[in-house]
Structures are given as structure tokens and as C-alpha cells.
Enzyme design. Structure first.
Site, short mmCIF file in Angstrom:
data_model
loop_
_atom_site.label_atom_id
_atom_site.label_comp_id
_atom_site.label_asym_id
_atom_site.label_seq_id
_atom_site.Cartn_x
_atom_site.Cartn_y
_atom_site.Cartn_z
N HIS B 215 9.71 -2.99 2.88
CA HIS B 215 9.42 -3.76 4.06
C HIS B 215 10.62 -4.01 5.18
O HIS B 215 10.64 -3.99 6.33
CB HIS B 215 8.91 -5.10 3.88
CG HIS B 215 8.01 -5.67 5.16
ND1 HIS B 215 6.93 -5.01 5.44
CD2 HIS B 215 8.28 -6.52 6.10
CE1 HIS B 215 6.53 -5.54 6.94
NE2 HIS B 215 7.49 -6.47 7.24
N TYR B 219 12.58 -3.85 9.58
CA TYR B 219 13.36 -4.71 10.64
C TYR B 219 14.53 -3.99 10.97
O TYR B 219 15.08 -4.21 11.93
CB TYR B 219 13.57 -5.83 9.94
CG TYR B 219 12.14 -6.65 9.71
CD1 TYR B 219 11.67 -7.20 10.99
CD2 TYR B 219 11.44 -6.64 8.57
CE1 TYR B 219 10.38 -8.01 10.82
CE2 TYR B 219 10.29 -7.13 8.59
CZ TYR B 219 9.80 -7.78 9.72
OH TYR B 219 8.37 -8.29 9.62
N HIS B 366 -1.41 0.56 11.42
CA HIS B 366 -0.50 -0.50 11.63
C HIS B 366 1.13 0.03 11.83
O HIS B 366 1.52 -0.49 13.03
CB HIS B 366 -0.54 -1.35 10.48
CG HIS B 366 0.45 -2.50 10.46
ND1 HIS B 366 0.87 -3.46 11.42
CD2 HIS B 366 1.69 -2.47 9.56
CE1 HIS B 366 1.95 -4.20 11.17
NE2 HIS B 366 2.33 -3.71 9.85
N PHE B 367 1.64 0.69 10.97
CA PHE B 367 2.96 0.92 11.12
C PHE B 367 3.29 2.12 12.01
O PHE B 367 4.44 1.89 12.50
CB PHE B 367 3.51 1.19 9.68
CG PHE B 367 3.45 2.33 8.97
CD1 PHE B 367 4.14 3.82 9.46
CD2 PHE B 367 2.58 2.56 7.96
CE1 PHE B 367 3.83 4.50 8.82
CE2 PHE B 367 2.49 3.75 7.18
CZ PHE B 367 2.98 4.87 7.73
N HIS B 368 2.35 2.92 12.56
CA HIS B 368 2.81 3.93 13.45
C HIS B 368 2.53 3.07 14.81
O HIS B 368 3.46 3.50 15.59
CB HIS B 368 1.68 4.98 13.55
CG HIS B 368 1.90 6.00 12.66
ND1 HIS B 368 1.58 6.19 11.32
CD2 HIS B 368 2.57 7.15 12.82
CE1 HIS B 368 2.01 7.13 10.61
NE2 HIS B 368 2.61 7.92 11.72
N ARG B 429 -5.81 6.33 2.67
CA ARG B 429 -4.51 7.16 3.55
C ARG B 429 -4.39 8.39 2.70
O ARG B 429 -4.63 8.38 1.44
CB ARG B 429 -3.78 6.29 3.95
CG ARG B 429 -2.97 5.56 2.67
CD ARG B 429 -1.99 4.30 2.80
NE ARG B 429 -0.65 4.86 3.31
CZ ARG B 429 0.15 3.91 3.32
NH1 ARG B 429 0.24 2.92 2.61
NH2 ARG B 429 1.51 4.34 3.94
N ARG B 430 -3.56 9.03 3.24
CA ARG B 430 -2.85 10.31 2.69
C ARG B 430 -3.77 11.26 1.94
O ARG B 430 -3.38 11.72 0.83
CB ARG B 430 -1.86 9.63 1.46
CG ARG B 430 -0.70 8.71 2.00
CD ARG B 430 -0.23 7.91 0.92
NE ARG B 430 1.13 7.32 1.56
CZ ARG B 430 1.88 6.22 1.09
NH1 ARG B 430 1.40 5.77 -0.20
NH2 ARG B 430 2.83 5.81 1.47
#
Ligand SMILES: [Cu+2]
Lengths: 187, 540
Positions: B215, B219, B366-368, B429-430
Site C-alpha cells: 500500500h 504513496y 480503483h488503482f488504475h 480480477r486477473r
């Protein structure tokens, strides 16, 4: 800009900043409190206990032997489901459970990391070899649900789809009469 | 004044080149798993591609951008020649060597473990060693940033450290500590098994080590973006930073609270009890604070620019903003995507809501949106802003730059929004392909197709970006002048020691990590019989 003016503007800035910070802190405290409230009331809770198991011996003895997999009606009216994930299938491949009944899902992996996800529900847990996953669930609607493996488990991952068949409570009770473990097979 | 232009350009060019390759792989993956491209008979190629895409986008590309930008900041904000140039080159070449070493086994299909490498699935040892080299190369940069700041402090006792450098060093410390989790997993657990010295591994413990990195690394990716928000955007659009101290507080908060929260990735895991998961959930909520402060400070800084240009009224000033300025455009797009991505993040971090979307396509969406959207679009902006100073040539394709940014924004929305939707429907996913013939899956076909189209819009934008930079290398020469950072409304004359140094915050970061991770890790490491046989990729 005079010195006084700049001093006044700095004060305004500091005041606005302080207000925004307070709003931000309140939002965050609210989020944490909401999570605590919902968690304590067990809307959904991560698994509280850690249980370990030797994946190389699950087929030989203990609760995950082949004959013990599937659904079983317990004496207190609840249902326990036991399942195993392995490359690239679940055993049993189709789980049968009653509607409107508290169900405990107990599952583990025989090889790599897999995941169990029942589409259209909040049932979603990881299967990590060496550990037993336990999740409480309850279905309100009868019908068929897809249960894909949600974690990459090597090249056959995309073919790893199980099924959950939710049937009427009375139906399930009559099928479970003879004792033993139930799955969709033989229906 | 930028002296080591070649060093910085080398970092950026290598970063953007591998980015271009990984972007192409990403678009291809979306195409072949959609109903329009179901011709692929061998899903194994999909997972090779996915491993390469994730490894490059996660480890190599953002690390090189942060490093190149960091060297530029060090030279221009401190107005001091870079100390340790030879070491910097050594770090760069380590990363190049590591990337090549990692990519070869991936290409051969011997390391299809995805970039998250979750044992007991084990790939070829050279894949992991390559990743280790990349990290070691980046640690050299961390040390250099610290040393350069120290040299500057000696020459300027008590003076406020320029904001850009303060943030840059905070980002480098965050990375140094963040990478420790995966490093421990690789060195203590995976590499001995991959090398054949051992054949059992504790998969649960490995997942906890990895969550330490997984995680906070986001950042680290975010740091250059936030530095650009604060120290480039206001200058580029003719404004001022609303508050220098608010900026410092935001960066410090990232340093302290971004680290000890990774276990929110393991809410659904059986190897940690509920208590520590809850602590990590609450800490994750805290990370919203620096972002909320940033949203406020940057909006206020932008408002200053608008009012200086004659903007009036409560909201009328928005119209007065220089919307044709690429930097303004990039900021606006980045903020919109950060808003949606952040809202999704609050759902992921929720102790309960996570269960609905855990490991579904929602997470990919979300993370894309956060990394590919909010973060990478500012990497573009940083490159555009720095380029004339690195090449001594002007970027003249302003209209093309605007088109490129628009395409990226539209492409990212078209790609990620459908992913969020099918994630809620429970699409895992994946997966290399879906059986769209199954009536239960057929309704998701449209969403997957939309995502694939978004992927090609993104690819077009990425190619355009590389073309603009390449054309910038042969544009007419210009004197770009010294590279400058935004000034604050009230430029700091003195800064409290706590907002001018990192020691206290680094100590707090380490202490919080130990309290949040120490017990679960010790508990897992000491428990007997939790190691399981390794499963080697490709060995059947
Ligand atoms: Cu699986």
C-alpha cells in the site's frame, strides 16, 4: 500591500485553513466510528480467529477429507459448508445450501493461494494454504450463484469457477434427513 | 540550474520507454480478454504479459520518474551541484540491469507470478533478483537525496529547506522504509525457495510482508504528483502556493501514516485476526487527511491565480483560469480522477464494504484510476515542464500536448469506470478470458468491451506523449533559464524545526510500523507448521 494588510490576510488564511482542517478531521473520525459500529455489530467481520492446517495432509485425515466436504445440517439447525480450493477447481464444484439459514463456510487451499467469491453476495474470502478460512453467510433468495476463484493461482486460474445452489429451506431439510454431506451432485 | 541533464534525461527516457512497452501490453491484455478478441488459445501468454505490465508499471516506471525528478529538484531547488553523480549513475545502471534480468524469465514464461508475487507460487529466481536490483538502485537515490540535503544544510544553517526538496526527501525516506517489507519477503522467504535451497514457505507471512510494501508504495508513486501540485502548478499558471506550512504538514503526514496500513489488503485473509485489521483500517482513514488538506491548499492556490487574472465572484473565478495551459488541464484531470479514485479507496479501506469488492475488477479499476490516472497524468505534466530545461529546446506542440492529456483522461475514464461496475457484479480480477457464452457472464461483455476501447485510447495518448518528447529533442534551441518552483503567498522566513527536518517523523513512521506490524509478523514467524510446499511456475 501594506504590512498591516498582509498581516490581516495571513490571519484570514489561517482561519480558513483551521476550519478546513477541522472539517477534514471530523470526516475521518466519522469514518472510523462508522467502521467500528458496523464491525461490532457484525454486519460483516473479518475472520477473528487464526487456525492453521497442514495442506499436504488434508486429504488424509481431519475435517477436510473428501467424504466430509460439502454441506451438512447441524443439530442446532445451522449449516456448515466445507470446501477445498486447488489448481484449478473447488471441491465440491457445486455447493448446495438452504435459504434463510445461518451458514458457516469453512475452506482451505491444498496448494497455492485461491479465493472464494460468491457473485451477488458479500461472501468473499481468501484461501491461503496452511490456514483455514471461516466465513458466516446467509442467503435470502434461492437460485444459482457463480463462485469464481478471485486470486490468480497460475495458468488455469480463469477456468476455476464453482457454483452455489441455494434451495428452499424445507427442500434442503428433506435432502439432509439421511445425514451425510450434500452437494449438487446426484440431484 | 540543471547541470546533470544527461543523468536526469536518462532516467526519464528509460522510464518512458518501458512505460510505452508496458502500456502496449496492457492494451493487448484488455483486447484479448474482451469479446472482440477471444482468439487467444493460450492464456499463459496473458499472464506473462500481465506480470511484465505490473512489474514495469509498479516498480520500474514510477521509481525512475521519482529518481529523475528528485535529482532535478535537488539541483534546482537547492541551487547546488549534485553530490555523488557517479553513485547516481551506478544506481541508474543497477535499475537497467535489474529490469532486464527480471524481464527475461518473464518473457520465457518462467516467472508468471504477477508483480504481487504471492507464494507458495514461485517463479524463476532471476525474476526476483532483478526486482531486488531495481530496489537497491533506488536506495542509492534515497541515500543521495539525504546526503545532498545534508550538504546544503551545512552551508545554510537554520534556513528553511525549499519545499520541493523537503517533500522530495520525505518521499525518498517513505520509499526506503516501504520497500523493506517486500525486501524481507524476497530475501528471507522467496529467494531461498526460488534458488532451491528450501522447498517450503509460509504463504500467510509472505502476504503480510508484502502488504507492508503494497500500500505505501502507492504513496511513493504519489509523491512526485503531489510535489508537482504544490511546487510546479501554481507557478505554471501564474499563482502562488496558498500555504507553505500546510504543504509541509501534508508531506509529513504521508510519511507517518501511509506506512502502517497495508493490512487492509488482507481483510479477507485467514492468517491475521480481526483486531490488527481494524487498526489498519482506522489508520487508512487517517491517510485521507493529507489528501484533503492538499485538495484545499491547491484549490486555494489555483483561486489565487484566477483572481490575479481578474476572476470574480464565489465561483466565477473558475472561468478566469488559464484552461489552455497544459498544466492547468493536467491538474484538473488529475483532481477529478483522484476524487473518484479516492472515493473508491474509502470503500476499499472500510472494514466491511471491502468484502463486496475484494479482489474483483473493482480493485483494478480503483488503482488504475489513482495510479494510471491521477498520478501518471502529472508525470506527463512534470516531463513537459522539465523538458525545455533538460534539452535546452522549447516544446512547441502545445495543442498536441492538450490533445494528449485529454485522450489520457478520457481513456482512463472509459477504461476504469466499467471495471468498477463489473467489480460490483462480482467479476474476479486477473483472468485471461471469460466465457461470455455463459448467460450469467454475458451481461458483463459490454463493460469489458468498453474497457478495451479505453485501453486503446490510452495507448494512443501514450504514443502521442512519446512523440511530443522526441520531437522536443530536435525543436529550436532556447534559453529556458533556471528551473524555478512556486512561491508561497507568505514565503517562509523561518520554519519550526519540526517542519524543516525529517528525523522526528521518520522515527514516528518506524515506530508506528513496528506497533502495527510487529506482533502479527512475530506471531506468524514463530508459529510452527504453517510452511507449505512451494509450487514452482511451469513445473508440472
Ligand atoms: Cu484458484
Amino acid at each position: 500591500m501594506s504590512v498591516e494588510q498582509s498581516h490581516a490576510s495571513a490571519e484570514v488564511a489561517a482561519r480558513v485553513e483551521r476550519r478546513w482542517t477541522i472539517v477534514a478531521v471530523i470526516i475521518i473520525v466519522m469514518m472510523a466510528l462508522l467502521a467500528a459500529f458496523a464491525g461490532i455489530h457484525r454486519a460483516t467481520m473479518p475472520q477473528p480467529r487464526v487456525e492453521t492446517i497442514d495442506p499436504s495432509r488434508i486429504h488424509l485425515s481431519g475435517e477436510f477429507v473428501e467424504s466430509n466436504l460439502g454441506s451438512v445440517l447441524e443439530a442446532n439447525g445451522t449449516v456448515t459448508v466445507r470446501a477445498i480450493g486447488q489448481q484449478y477447481s473447488f471441491t465440491p464444484a457445486c455447493i448446495v445450501v438452504p435459504a434463510d439459514t445461518p451458514i458457516t463456510l469453512r475452506a482451505t487451499s491444498a496448494d497455492v493461494v485461491h479465493g472464494i467469491l460468491i457473485q451477488g453476495t458479500n461472501v468473499n474470502t481468501m484461501l491461503v494454504p496452511g490456514y483455514v478460512s471461516e466465513q458466516l453467510m446467509r442467503f435470502t433468495k434461492t437460485g444459482d450463484y457463480l463462485m469464481p476463484c478471485q486470486e490468480f493461482c497460475s495458468f488455469g486460474h480463469e477456468g476455476m469457477w464453482g457454483k452455489v445452489k441455494v434451495i428452499d429451506k424445507a427442500d434442503f431439510a428433506s435432502r439432509a434427513k439421511g445425514g451425510g454431506r450434500l452437494s449438487c451432485v446426484g440431484q | 540550474m540543471l547541470v546533470n541533464r544527461k543523468l536526469i534525461l536518462a532516467h526519464f527516457w528509460f522510464a518512458f520507454a518501458v512505460f510505452g512497452v508496458a502500456l502496449t501490453l496492457g492494451a493487448w491484455q484488455m483486447f484479448i480478454r474482451s469479446p472482440i478478441g477471444t482468439w487467444l488459445s493460450n492464456p499463459e501468454l496473458y499472464y506473462r504479459s500481465l506480470t511484465a505490465h505490473g512489474t514495469v508499471m509498479g516498480y520500474v516506471f514510477p521509481t525512475l520518474v521519482a529518481m529523475g525528478f528528485g535529482y532535478a529538484i535537488s539541483e534546482s531547488a537547492l541551487e547546488q551541484r549534485l553530490v555523488g553523480v557517479r553513485w547516481a549513475w551506478a544506481g541508474f545502471w543497477l535499475i537497467v540491469a535489474g529490469s532486464i534480468m527480471a524481464v527475461i524469465p518473464i518473457a520465457l514464461g518462467r516467472a508468471s507470478v504477477l508483480y504481487t508475487f504471492y507464494p507458495p507460487l514461485i517463479g524463476n529466481v532471476f525474476y526476483y533478483l532483478g526486482v531486488v536490483l531495481v530496489v537497491v538502485g533506488s536506495w542509492i537515490w534515497v541515500a543521495l537525496m539525504s546526503i545532498n540535503l545534508r550538504v546544503w544544510r551545512k552551508a545554510h544553517p537554520g534556513a528553511p529547506v525549499p519545499l520541493a526538496m523537503f517533500a522530495n526527501v520525505a518521499g525518498s525516506y517513505l520509499w526506503a522504509w516501504t520497500a523493506v517489507g517486500a525486501a524481507l519477503e524476497l530475501l528471507l522467504q522467496i529467494i531461498p525457495v526460488a534458488a532451491g535451497l528450501k522447498n517450503t514457505i509460509d504463504a500467510g507471512l509472505a502476504r503480510i510482508f508484502f502488504s507492508w510494501t503494497l500500500h505505501a508504495i502507492v504513496y511513493f508513486w504519489l509523491m512526485p504528483t503531489y510535489i508537482a501540485y504544490y511546487t510546479i502548478v501554481p507557478r505554471a499558471i501564474g499563482g502562488r502556493v496558498y500555504s507553505d506550512s500546510m504543504a509541509r504538514i501534508s508531506f509529513i503526514l504521508f510519511l507517518v501514516v501511509a506506512m502502517p496500513i497495508g493490512m487492509h489488503h488482507t481483510f479477507a485473509d485467514p492468517q491475521v485476526g480481526a483486531g490488527f485489521k481494524f487498526i489498519h483500517s482506522a489508520f487508512t482513514a487517517l491517510v485521507a487527511l493529507p489528501t484533503l488538506l492538499t485538495v484545499f491548499t491547491i484549490c486555494a492556490s489555483v483561486e489565487i491565480a484566477a483572481r490575479l487574472r481578474g476572476g470574480r465572484g464565489l465561483f466565477g473565478w473558475v472561468r478566469a483560469l488559464p484552461w489552455d495551459n497544459p498544466m492547468m488541464l493536467a491538474l484538473a484531470f488529475s483532481f477529478v480522477m483522484l476524487g473518484f479514485g479516492g472515493a473508491g479507496g474509502l470503500i476499499n479501506m472500510s472494514y466491511q464494504l471491502d468484502a463486496s469488492i475484494h479482489n474483483t475488477q473493482w480493485i483494478t479499476g480503483h488503482f488504475h484510476l489513482i495510479f494510471g490516472g491521477a498520478i501518471v497524468i502529472m508525470y506527463f505534466a512534470i516531463a513537459y515542464d522539465l523538458w525545455p530545461h533538460l534539452t535546452g529546446r522549447e516544446l512547441i506542440d502545445i495543442r498536441l500536448i492538450r490533445t494528449q492529456l485529454w485522450l489520457w483522461f478520457v481513456g482512463m475514464v472509459v477504461t476504469t469506470f466499467p471495471w468498477h461496475w463489473v467489480g460490483i457484479l462480482g467479476m474476479p480480477r486477473r483472468m485471461a478470458y471469460f466465457d461470455f457464452g455463459d448467460p450469467a457472464i454475458a451481461p458483463q461483455a459490454l463493460s469489458v468491451t468498453l474497457s478495451a476501447i479505453g485501453g486503446f485510447i490510452l495507448l494512443t495518448s501514450g504514443i502521442l506523449f512519446l512523440v511530443i518528447l522526441a520531437r522536443g529533442m530536435r525543436a529550436p534551441q532556447t534559453e529556458a533559464g533556471p528551473y524555478r518552483f512556486s512561491l508561497a503567498v507568505h514565503q517562509p522566513v523561518t520554519v519550526p524545526v519540526a517542519l524543516n527536518t525529517h528525523a522526528l517523523w521518520v522515527a514516528l513512521m518506524i515506530a508506528l510500523t513496528i506497533t502495527n506490524y510487529g506482533y502479527p509478523i512475530l506471531n506468524l514467524a514463530l508459529s510452527e507448521g504453517t510452511s507449505v510446499p512451494a509450487v514452482y511456475v511451469g513445473a508440472q
